[in-house]
Design a protein around this motif. Structure first.
Motif, short mmCIF file in Angstrom:
data_model
loop_
_atom_site.label_atom_id
_atom_site.label_comp_id
_atom_site.label_asym_id
_atom_site.label_seq_id
_atom_site.Cartn_x
_atom_site.Cartn_y
_atom_site.Cartn_z
N TYR A 154 -81.21 -79.96 -17.58
CA TYR A 154 -80.22 -80.80 -16.89
C TYR A 154 -79.72 -80.13 -15.61
O TYR A 154 -79.40 -80.81 -14.63
N THR A 155 -79.63 -78.80 -15.62
CA THR A 155 -79.19 -78.08 -14.43
C THR A 155 -80.15 -78.32 -13.28
O THR A 155 -79.74 -78.57 -12.14
N GLU A 156 -81.45 -78.25 -13.58
CA GLU A 156 -82.45 -78.49 -12.54
C GLU A 156 -82.37 -79.92 -12.00
O GLU A 156 -82.68 -80.18 -10.83
N ASP A 157 -81.92 -80.86 -12.86
CA ASP A 157 -81.81 -82.26 -12.44
C ASP A 157 -80.62 -82.52 -11.52
O ASP A 157 -80.47 -83.63 -11.01
N LEU A 158 -79.76 -81.50 -11.32
CA LEU A 158 -78.65 -81.66 -10.38
C LEU A 158 -79.13 -81.61 -8.93
O LEU A 158 -78.34 -81.80 -8.00
N SER A 206 -70.99 -84.03 -7.66
CA SER A 206 -69.99 -84.46 -8.63
C SER A 206 -69.95 -83.57 -9.87
O SER A 206 -69.01 -83.64 -10.65
N SER A 207 -70.96 -82.72 -10.05
CA SER A 207 -70.99 -81.85 -11.23
C SER A 207 -69.98 -80.72 -11.10
O SER A 207 -69.79 -80.15 -10.01
N ARG A 208 -69.36 -80.36 -12.22
CA ARG A 208 -68.42 -79.24 -12.23
C ARG A 208 -69.13 -77.92 -11.93
O ARG A 208 -68.50 -76.92 -11.58
N PHE A 209 -70.42 -77.92 -12.10
CA PHE A 209 -71.24 -76.76 -11.80
C PHE A 209 -70.99 -76.25 -10.38
O PHE A 209 -71.04 -75.05 -10.11
N PHE A 210 -70.68 -77.18 -9.45
CA PHE A 210 -70.51 -76.82 -8.04
C PHE A 210 -69.04 -76.74 -7.62
O PHE A 210 -68.72 -76.86 -6.45
N TRP A 226 -62.57 -71.10 -16.32
CA TRP A 226 -62.73 -71.87 -17.56
C TRP A 226 -63.92 -71.40 -18.39
O TRP A 226 -64.05 -71.77 -19.56
N VAL A 227 -64.79 -70.57 -17.81
CA VAL A 227 -66.01 -70.16 -18.51
C VAL A 227 -65.70 -69.09 -19.56
O VAL A 227 -65.22 -68.01 -19.23
#
Length: 373
Positions: free
Chosen positions: A68-72, A92-96, A186-187
């Protein structure tokens, strides 16, 4: 029975994920080996969702890397002009979350330069990434005015290069979480699933070693699960993290009854033996599929590498029908035989498969654990 020899059976991946979180209460790291198709990616999502679905105090506490990360990220290949190719970020992902404010290019490049020779620029106005590479100028001559190197802009990197770039972004974010940056405060857990599917063995070793050094630096701040089907990556991580007292498991489907976790803390190469156990089980049944020849050849190749042989056929040297067995393994082990589209062998090939497997087991006398009982 010691803890290393115990089998733990679970009805679904949610219960496996709960077990992994329990393991992290007592260990900084959990390593998980599982074949492709077992459900590793779904397990990583179950793991991160546990804290989000709590009735009391639901939180997001897991930074994860998986398919799913790669799909970002997705490509705009500029099909009309074939010149302005760029990678688009799903902002829009919290990843960024801390991307724009933290200007991560330098951190990302510090990881990226270890594995590749291209560079990049992030445009935060439209959330795109362009790549460039410096190459030797074929027109360069010492006496001429041509530059020695030229820059290729807006290049389309390979899928492997794209994956390693995304992986380096993840490493940069991991570093921020480990260093206590507010954007990633938060991690509490990091879950990494198969980061090296497109890498060769040399890069797999480098990625595993670099990852281990980073994670050991942050072991007091975050707890980490790493799952993989890549045996070399698994064993490098196992040895790199040995001093931390990590927990290690082999995950396998338990037929139609869920999943089995088998602790492998004292036997990092256990999955090769477990694979033989599965092959022996299917050999004793009537359900032998074409892809089982691929699996059998893989075991023979790993065994031949261990013994220093120059060919996997040396593992069945001296047995009756040795030449026939070697030819059969060469002809019947093909990449097109997939575990996702199983095809049952004909009766002649089933018999041949059984004879090759039994010859190999008789020659090497493995002690096969009853992990699928």
């Amino acid at each position: 029975m010691s803890d290393q020899k115990k089998l733990y059976k679970y009805k679904d991946l949610t219960k496996v994920a709960t077990r992994l979180r329990d393991d992290l209460n007592n260990h900084h790291f959990v390593l998980l080996y599982a074949y492709n198709g077992t459900g590793k990616t779904r397990l990583s999502m179950e793991f991160k969702d546990i804290s989000k679905k709590r009735k009391k105090n639901p939180v997001t506490d897991t930074l994860y890397y998986n398919a799913y990360t790669e799909d970002l990220f997705h490509w705009n290949n500029d099909l009309e002009n074939d010149s302005e190719r760029h990678l688009i970020i799903n902002k829009s992902s919290r990843f960024f979350e801390g991307f724009r404010e933290l200007a991560l290019e330098e951190k990302i490049f510090n990881f990226l330069e270890r594995y590749t020779d291209f560079n990049f620029t992030i445009n935060y106005d439209d959330w795109t990434i362009v790549f460039r590479k410096q190459i030797k100028n074929p027109k360069f001559r010492p006496e001429a005015e041509e530059p020695e190197y030229i820059i290729l802009d807006n290049i389309k990197v390979s899928r492997g290069e794209e994956n390693i770039f995304i992986w380096c972004i993840f490493l940069a974010i991991c570093e921020l979480a480990i260093d206590g940056d507010e954007s990633y405060s938060w991690v509490r857990h990091i879950y990494i699933d198969d980061p090296i599917s497109s890498l060769d063995d040399n890069n797999a070793i480098a990625v595993a070693s670099d990852l281990a050094q980073l994670l050991k630096r942050g072991k007091e701040k975050v707890r980490v699960v790493i799952s993989t089907h890549h045996s070399l990556f698994f064993n490098v991580m196992y040895n790199e993290l040995r001093s931390t007292g990590h927990k290690s498991h082999f995950l396998h489907k338990n037929g139609a009854d869920g999943y089995v976790l088998r602790a492998t803390d004292d036997t990092p190469f256990f999955h090769h033996v477990a694979l033989l156990t599965e092959l022996k089980k299917v050999s004793d049944s009537a359900k032998i599929n074409t892809y089982h020849f691929n699996m059998l050849r893989s075991v023979l190749e790993k065994t031949s590498t261990f013994f220093g042989y120059d060919d996997f056929s040396k593992c069945i040297y001296g047995v009756d029908d040795e030449v026939l067995f070697s030819r059969a393994l060469n002809l019947l082990s093909h990449g097109k035989y997939s575990i996702y589209q199983p095809t049952e062998m004909n009766e002649d090939n089933k018999d041949l498969f059984k004879r090759i497997l039994n010859a190999f087991l008789d020659t090497h006398n493995f002690q096969l654990p009853e992990i699928f009982a």
